[in-house]
Write an enzyme that holds these catalytic residues in place. Structure first.
Site, mmCIF file in Angstrom:
data_model
loop_
_atom_site.group_PDB
_atom_site.id
_atom_site.type_symbol
_atom_site.label_atom_id
_atom_site.label_comp_id
_atom_site.label_asym_id
_atom_site.label_seq_id
_atom_site.Cartn_x
_atom_site.Cartn_y
_atom_site.Cartn_z
ATOM 1 N N HIS A 111 -7.438 -4.790 9.790
ATOM 2 C CA HIS A 111 -7.120 -4.525 8.385
ATOM 3 C C HIS A 111 -5.793 -5.173 7.991
ATOM 4 C CE1 HIS A 111 -5.089 -0.387 9.383
ATOM 5 N NE2 HIS A 111 -4.135 -1.221 9.035
ATOM 6 N N GLU A 131 -9.732 -1.961 4.836
ATOM 7 C CA GLU A 131 -10.428 -1.644 6.075
ATOM 8 C C GLU A 131 -11.711 -2.464 6.233
ATOM 9 O OE1 GLU A 131 -8.923 0.053 8.197
ATOM 10 O OE2 GLU A 131 -8.383 2.082 7.604
ATOM 11 N N ASN A 158 -7.939 -2.849 13.792
ATOM 12 C CA ASN A 158 -9.321 -3.197 13.439
ATOM 13 C C ASN A 158 -9.376 -4.406 12.502
ATOM 14 O OD1 ASN A 158 -8.347 -2.139 11.088
ATOM 15 N ND2 ASN A 158 -9.750 -0.400 10.983
ATOM 16 N N ASP A 162 0.805 -1.223 0.000
ATOM 17 C CA ASP A 162 0.000 0.000 0.000
ATOM 18 C C ASP A 162 0.838 1.273 0.000
ATOM 19 O OD1 ASP A 162 0.935 -0.435 2.568
ATOM 20 O OD2 ASP A 162 -1.025 -0.777 3.455
HETATM 21 C C1 GLP Z 1 -0.760 0.381 8.558
HETATM 22 C C2 GLP Z 1 -0.370 -0.447 7.329
HETATM 23 C C3 GLP Z 1 -0.552 -1.920 7.563
HETATM 24 C C4 GLP Z 1 0.019 -2.305 8.899
HETATM 25 C C5 GLP Z 1 -0.752 -1.613 9.987
HETATM 26 C C6 GLP Z 1 -0.298 -1.982 11.384
HETATM 27 O O1 GLP Z 1 -2.065 0.832 8.527
HETATM 28 N N1 GLP Z 1 -1.058 -0.083 6.151
HETATM 29 O O2 GLP Z 1 0.055 -2.647 6.492
HETATM 30 O O3 GLP Z 1 -0.048 -3.704 9.073
HETATM 31 O O4 GLP Z 1 -0.606 -0.216 9.808
HETATM 32 O O5 GLP Z 1 0.767 -1.184 11.762
HETATM 33 P P1 GLP Z 1 1.715 -1.477 12.971
HETATM 34 O O6 GLP Z 1 2.568 -2.630 12.550
HETATM 35 O O7 GLP Z 1 2.489 -0.227 13.159
HETATM 36 O O8 GLP Z 1 0.834 -1.822 14.135
#
Ligand code: GLP
Length: 242
Positions: free
Chosen positions: A137, A142, A135, A67
């Site tokens: 995702h 989402e 959440n 992404d």
């Molecule tokens: C972002 C990314 C995800 C990631 C998520 C969790 O929103 N788009 O790919 O898995 O955050 O992030 P973290 O690893 O900092 O908890």
């Protein structure tokens, strides 16, 4: 789903690096699906260390990321292109021309998404690394009423904007939209590796692994993939009955 419970974040990172290293060792021209977020940083550091020790060679590896924020250039410090260069690509011998991240500044969103899907098809992802949003995702897919199969532009959930705001400078606006690989792109990867760390993810990890398969918890679709390995530290796995 295979669930590997590990002691802590460092242990999780090393085990993830073990699996990615094995993938690249066995198939030197592997296509890796890569993720951002704070969770995979330790794993990337471990991969860099192994490359520096001469144990890993990225010369023939290709990568495709999940992404990118809409509206951020690749040299913006919060863009996912910048993150990947900074956390991994600049420190190993991967050819940057073989690394793909959606273009956050593209003029034609629809065309960019279709091209990205075409690239995913052409490359074929050998191993997809995923983090998990609070959440449920994955990438930026989402919670929704349906699973979006294809790469698309998404309106970020308020909770995601809030969670990610910690990474932005004070007063700086967090983008409200992003491009993300769809659920179809993720699910076509041959192997999927999910990293989960910390108590704050314990409830959602339980829902992902043992709850109903529903677009309201996007990662729950992974229950249908035949080669998923979840590497979770003790805190994240604390609500799972292993
Ligand atoms: C972002 C990314 C995800 C990631 C998520 C969790 O929103 N788009 O790919 O898995 O955050 O992030 P973290 O690893 O900092 O908890």
């Amino acid at each position: 789903m295979r669930i590997i419970k590990c002691k802590d974040y460092d242990d999780m990172s090393r085990k993830a690096a073990n699996l990615l290293s094995a993938q690249v060792t066995v198939k030197s021209d592997s296509v890796l699906g890569l993720a951002t977020g704070t969770t995979p940083i330790g794993c990337y550091q471990e991969l860099i260390r192994r490359y520096q020790d001469g144990d890993l060679d990225f010369a023939a590896v290709k990568s495709i990321n999940l992404d990118e924020y809409r509206g951020l250039t690749g040299d913006h410090v919060q863009s996912y292109r910048y993150f990947m260069n900074n956390q991994l690509f600049n420190h190993v011998n991967i050819d940057k021309a073989n690394t793909f991240v959606p273009d956050g500044m593209c003029k034609d969103a629809e065309a960019e998404c279709r091209e990205y899907d075409q690239r995913i098809q052409e490359l074929g992802i050998d191993m997809q690394l995923l983090g998990l949003g609070h959440n449920g995702h994955i990438g930026f897919n989402e919670p929704d009423k349906v699973f979006e199969k294809e790469t698309h532009c998404v309106d970020l959930a308020a909770s995601t904007i809030e969670a990610n705001s910690r990474l932005f400078a004070e007063g700086e606006e967090v983008p409200k939209q992003a491009y993300t690989m769809g659920i179809g792109g993720i699910m076509q990867a041959k192997k999927i590796l999910v990293l989960v760390s910390g108590e704050a993810k314990a409830d959602i990890l339980k829902a992902v692994c043992t709850g109903p398969i529903t677009p309201e918890v996007p990662a729950s679709i992974l229950q249908l993939h035949n080669d998923v390995t979840i590497i979770a530290d003790e805190a994240a796995a604390s609500k799972l009955n292993l």
